[in-house]
Write a protein that holds these residues in place. Structure first.
Motif, PDB file in Angstrom:
ATOM      1  N   ALA A   1     -67.618  28.914  36.270  1.00 39.29           N
ATOM      2  CA  ALA A   1     -66.340  28.208  36.153  1.00 39.29           C
ATOM      3  C   ALA A   1     -65.433  28.856  35.109  1.00 39.29           C
ATOM      4  N   MET A   2     -66.010  29.375  34.043  1.00 42.53           N
ATOM      5  CA  MET A   2     -65.219  30.081  33.034  1.00 42.53           C
ATOM      6  C   MET A   2     -64.551  31.312  33.652  1.00 42.53           C
ATOM      7  N   VAL A   3     -65.325  32.066  34.430  1.00 41.86           N
ATOM      8  CA  VAL A   3     -64.773  33.256  35.085  1.00 41.86           C
ATOM      9  C   VAL A   3     -63.681  32.852  36.066  1.00 41.86           C
ATOM     10  N   MET A   4     -63.928  31.797  36.827  1.00 42.35           N
ATOM     11  CA  MET A   4     -62.929  31.322  37.797  1.00 42.35           C
ATOM     12  C   MET A   4     -61.612  30.976  37.112  1.00 42.35           C
ATOM     13  N   ALA A   5     -61.700  30.216  36.009  1.00 38.72           N
ATOM     14  CA  ALA A   5     -60.490  29.793  35.316  1.00 38.72           C
ATOM     15  C   ALA A   5     -59.685  30.992  34.827  1.00 38.72           C
ATOM     16  N   ARG A   6     -60.368  31.982  34.315  1.00 35.99           N
ATOM     17  CA  ARG A   6     -59.677  33.164  33.799  1.00 35.99           C
ATOM     18  C   ARG A   6     -59.143  34.047  34.922  1.00 35.99           C
ATOM     19  N   ALA A   7     -59.888  34.124  36.006  1.00 38.12           N
ATOM     20  CA  ALA A   7     -59.427  34.939  37.135  1.00 38.12           C
ATOM     21  C   ALA A   7     -58.181  34.331  37.779  1.00 38.12           C
ATOM     22  N   TYR A   8     -58.180  33.025  37.919  1.00 41.57           N
ATOM     23  CA  TYR A   8     -57.062  32.359  38.583  1.00 41.57           C
ATOM     24  C   TYR A   8     -55.817  32.336  37.708  1.00 41.57           C
ATOM     25  N   SER A   9     -55.996  32.061  36.417  1.00 41.45           N
ATOM     26  CA  SER A   9     -54.838  31.910  35.527  1.00 41.45           C
ATOM     27  C   SER A   9     -54.332  33.233  34.971  1.00 41.45           C
ATOM     28  N   ASN A  10     -55.182  34.259  34.988  1.00 47.47           N
ATOM     29  CA  ASN A  10     -54.880  35.534  34.320  1.00 47.47           C
ATOM     30  C   ASN A  10     -54.678  35.356  32.820  1.00 47.47           C
ATOM     31  N   HIS A  11     -55.331  34.313  32.266  1.00 48.25           N
ATOM     32  CA  HIS A  11     -55.303  34.067  30.828  1.00 48.25           C
ATOM     33  C   HIS A  11     -56.735  33.962  30.308  1.00 48.25           C
ATOM     34  N   THR A  12     -56.868  33.893  29.002  1.00 47.64           N
ATOM     35  CA  THR A  12     -58.201  33.982  28.384  1.00 47.64           C
ATOM     36  C   THR A  12     -58.679  32.701  27.721  1.00 47.64           C
ATOM     37  N   ASP A  13     -57.814  32.042  26.966  1.00 42.38           N
ATOM     38  CA  ASP A  13     -58.252  30.953  26.098  1.00 42.38           C
ATOM     39  C   ASP A  13     -58.734  29.735  26.885  1.00 42.38           C
ATOM     40  N   LEU A  14     -59.893  29.238  26.453  1.00 46.89           N
ATOM     41  CA  LEU A  14     -60.477  28.021  27.017  1.00 46.89           C
ATOM     42  C   LEU A  14     -60.697  27.008  25.896  1.00 46.89           C
ATOM     43  N   ILE A  15     -60.457  25.747  26.201  1.00 49.30           N
ATOM     44  CA  ILE A  15     -60.578  24.673  25.210  1.00 49.30           C
ATOM     45  C   ILE A  15     -61.701  23.733  25.629  1.00 49.30           C
ATOM     46  N   SER A  16     -62.482  23.265  24.644  1.00 52.67           N
ATOM     47  CA  SER A  16     -63.475  22.225  24.885  1.00 52.67           C
ATOM     48  C   SER A  16     -63.546  21.329  23.658  1.00 52.67           C
ATOM     49  N   PHE A  17     -64.113  20.159  23.835  1.00 57.11           N
ATOM     50  CA  PHE A  17     -64.195  19.197  22.732  1.00 57.11           C
ATOM     51  C   PHE A  17     -65.254  19.584  21.711  1.00 57.11           C
ATOM     52  N   ARG A  18     -65.046  19.213  20.463  1.00 57.24           N
ATOM     53  CA  ARG A  18     -66.146  19.212  19.509  1.00 57.24           C
ATOM     54  C   ARG A  18     -67.168  18.176  19.985  1.00 57.24           C
ATOM     55  N   GLY A  19     -68.417  18.536  19.885  1.00 57.41           N
ATOM     56  CA  GLY A  19     -69.460  17.671  20.419  1.00 57.41           C
ATOM     57  C   GLY A  19     -69.789  17.954  21.870  1.00 57.41           C
ATOM     58  N   ALA A  20     -69.038  18.856  22.495  1.00 59.66           N
ATOM     59  CA  ALA A  20     -69.286  19.175  23.908  1.00 59.66           C
ATOM     60  C   ALA A  20     -70.554  20.000  24.058  1.00 59.66           C
ATOM     61  N   TYR A  21     -71.223  19.800  25.175  1.00 58.06           N
ATOM     62  CA  TYR A  21     -72.330  20.683  25.567  1.00 58.06           C
ATOM     63  C   TYR A  21     -72.070  21.134  26.994  1.00 58.06           C
ATOM     64  N   HIS A  22     -71.860  22.446  27.151  1.00 58.28           N
ATOM     65  CA  HIS A  22     -71.607  23.011  28.481  1.00 58.28           C
ATOM     66  C   HIS A  22     -72.612  24.099  28.832  1.00 58.28           C
ATOM     67  N   GLY A  23     -73.668  24.252  28.038  1.00 58.37           N
ATOM     68  CA  GLY A  23     -74.693  25.232  28.348  1.00 58.37           C
ATOM     69  C   GLY A  23     -75.134  25.996  27.123  1.00 58.37           C
ATOM     70  N   CYS A  24     -76.209  26.746  27.310  1.00 54.09           N
ATOM     71  CA  CYS A  24     -76.797  27.504  26.204  1.00 54.09           C
ATOM     72  C   CYS A  24     -76.937  28.975  26.567  1.00 54.09           C
ATOM     73  N   SER A  25     -76.166  29.433  27.540  1.00 54.72           N
ATOM     74  CA  SER A  25     -76.132  30.855  27.867  1.00 54.72           C
ATOM     75  C   SER A  25     -75.164  31.553  26.915  1.00 54.72           C
ATOM     76  N   PRO A  26     -75.248  32.863  26.780  1.00 53.55           N
ATOM     77  CA  PRO A  26     -74.353  33.556  25.843  1.00 53.55           C
ATOM     78  C   PRO A  26     -72.872  33.271  26.077  1.00 53.55           C
TER      79      PRO A  26
END
Length: 513
Positions: A176-201
């Motif tokens: 989903a991170m790659v999708m968002a960047r590919a579609y928008s042609n932008h880089t910055d992503l925002i998430s909440f403090r306290g968020a857990y979206h995975g433990c991959s690099p």
């Protein structure tokens, strides 16, 4: 096994068993805690009956398991309890350890077992598919993948109709991170403090829980923003949450107007104005934060935040890894409870009832933008076995009315456990929706400071010793996370309540001494 028949059996047990749960008199918060000693716990709450007998354990001795774990498995300490449980078998809402002890599972393997351990229908479907075809990879077609895609897409609103099948929640959010960047042609992503979206690099940049932050480069281009936590955050009141239980914090808001939401939106705007580029790739949000302790946001917050993100050219991603598939009761997907339509939805955990499976669902337009920049391929994603199991899970949720059960039993559970907040000063908050609940432990309600981890550990151990398994969450591991399989009944909720209350009484007795 029909849920209605199982509940009928449980109701019969409730009326006839001599082991009906013992009721303790309510504690007087105005009195000294020394008075708790008069409530000494003599017997464990009586566990509901179970019509299943586990096989006799005949595998490795416990001592050998500990040796192998120490020598050959990850040194990261993740197991609960001073003496970790060696689980042997499961059946619906029940787990059995190597010594034959039975436990009521109120954490579902970290919010993963959706329809019940080893559900008969899901198990039968898996066995049949294993006899037919396990694996092909996506370079060949096979009917289970297409059957599942049709069933899953029918449960999502337009235009969320394109499905990418993967194997885990981290992998889904990576994509989903790659999708968002590919579609928008932008880089910055925002998430909440306290968020857990995975433990991959890659997803570690989105995850903002202290123990998962590392002193290594990871997740570049990710920015955190204040979590609109109406219990622990700076603002909150009496009408903020979409929950049958609100915070004990008071406010002057009308029921349909939340000043806390307005304050948190201002903080979100501050992040957009100061911490990211003028145009962004997207915003990730769990409809309810899971690992952070079942944290809920003010009503209408996500709707306004999504609009602000789209003004900056970003897409909105709903992480349904823990909240999806009917667990919240009122809706099949958590984002629907916020009255928002995301551009990308990620899902895992309950999708396969414990089988490794996940998915990313998006719009045709976003899917095409990804295809232009990446030849996305996944060896195991969408295997015949995974898709057959996924279809069976969807069928069971529908056939056994598990979403409705989540709503009815979940509401009962939340209101029941809220009584503990009124009775014990160390129970700071009870919150959640459907069969996803958090119980936040504090030193006292006035300060809302987290109860020390050593004390929370003692309560956790006591629950286990009485046959109840619950999870932990929060930045200080101060919150008990409760998310049982969606097949549970009110009888099991009553047992869990009595166990948890007994554990709190035991704890207050220790304090008094």
């Amino acid at each position: 096994m029909a849920l209605a028949w199982r509940n009928l059996q449980k109701a019969f047990y409730l009326k006839t068993s001599l082991g009906i749960l013992h009721q303790y008199p309510p504690l007087n918060l105005g009195a000294s805690w020394i008075s708790v000693s008069r409530l000494t716990l003599h017997t464990k709450p009586s566990m509901p009956s179970c019509d299943f007998s586990p096989e006799r354990y005949q595998s490795l001795p416990y001592s050998r398991v500990l040796e192998i774990h120490k020598q050959h498995l990850s040194p990261v300490e993740t197991a609960y309890f001073q003496k970790p449980l060696l689980l042997h078998q499961g059946h619906m809402e029940w787990l059995f350890d190597s010594e034959g002890n039975r436990y009521l599972d109120f954490f579902s393997g970290i919010v993963t077992v959706s329809v019940g351990h080893c559900h008969p229908k899901v198990t039968t479907v898996a066995q049949k598919q294993m006899d037919r075809l396990w694996h092909t990879s996506s370079v060949f077609f096979h009917p289970p993948m297409h059957e599942y895609a049709e069933k899953l897409s029918a449960l999502l609103p337009e235009p969320l109709k394109v499905i990418f099948l993967v194997n885990s929640g981290s992998e889904a959010n990576d994509l989903a991170m790659v999708m968002a960047r590919a579609y928008s042609n932008h880089t910055d992503l925002i998430s909440f403090r306290g968020a857990y979206h995975g433990c991959s690099p890659y997803t570690l940049g989105l995850t903002n829980v202290g123990i998962y932050k590392v002193e290594l480069p990871s997740g570049m281009g990710c920015q955190s923003t204040m979590c609109p936590d109406v219990f622990r955050g700076p603002w909150g009141g009496s009408y903020c949450r979409d929950s049958p239980v609100q915070t004990v914090r008071k406010c002057s808001c009308a029921p349909d107007c939340c000043q806390a939401k307005e304050q948190y939106i201002e903080q979100f705007k501050e992040t957009l104005n100061t911490s990211v580029a003028k145009s962004i790739a997207g915003f990730f949000a769990e409809p309810i934060q899971g690992v952070n302790g079942v944290v809920q946001y003010p009503k209408e917050f996500l709707k306004e935040a999504f609009a602000l993100v789209r003004e900056r050219g970003g897409v909105c991603i709903a992480d349904e890894v823990q909240t999806g598939f009917g667990r919240l009761g009122s809706h099949f997907w958590g984002f629907q409870s916020h009255d928002v339509l995301p551009d990308i939805v990620t899902m895992a955990k309950g999708i396969g009832n414990g089988f490794p499976m996940a998915a990313v669902v998006t719009t045709p337009e976003i899917a095409k933008s990804l295809a232009k920049c990446l030849h996305h391929f996944n060896t195991f994603g969408g295997s015949p076995l995974a898709c057959a199991i996924g279809s069976a899970v969807l069928e069971v949720i529908k056939e056994e009315n598990l979403q409705k059960n989540s709503q009815e039993v979940g509401t009962y559970m939340l209101l029941k456990f809220a009584e503990l907040r009124d009775e014990f000063d160390i129970v700071g908050d009870v919150r959640g929706k459907g069969l996803m609940m958090g119980i936040e432990m504090v030193q006292d309600k006035m300060s809302r400071q987290p109860l020390p981890k050593t004390e929370v550990n003692q309560i956790h151990e006591a629950c286990k010793d009485m046959g109840l398994l619950v999870g932990r969450g929060g930045n200080f591991s101060q919150t008990f996370r409760i998310a049982p399989p969606m097949c549970i009944s009110k009888l099991e909720v009553d047992f869990a309540f009595e166990v948890f209350r007994a554990a709190l009484i035991q704890h207050m007795e220790r304090r008094a001494k």
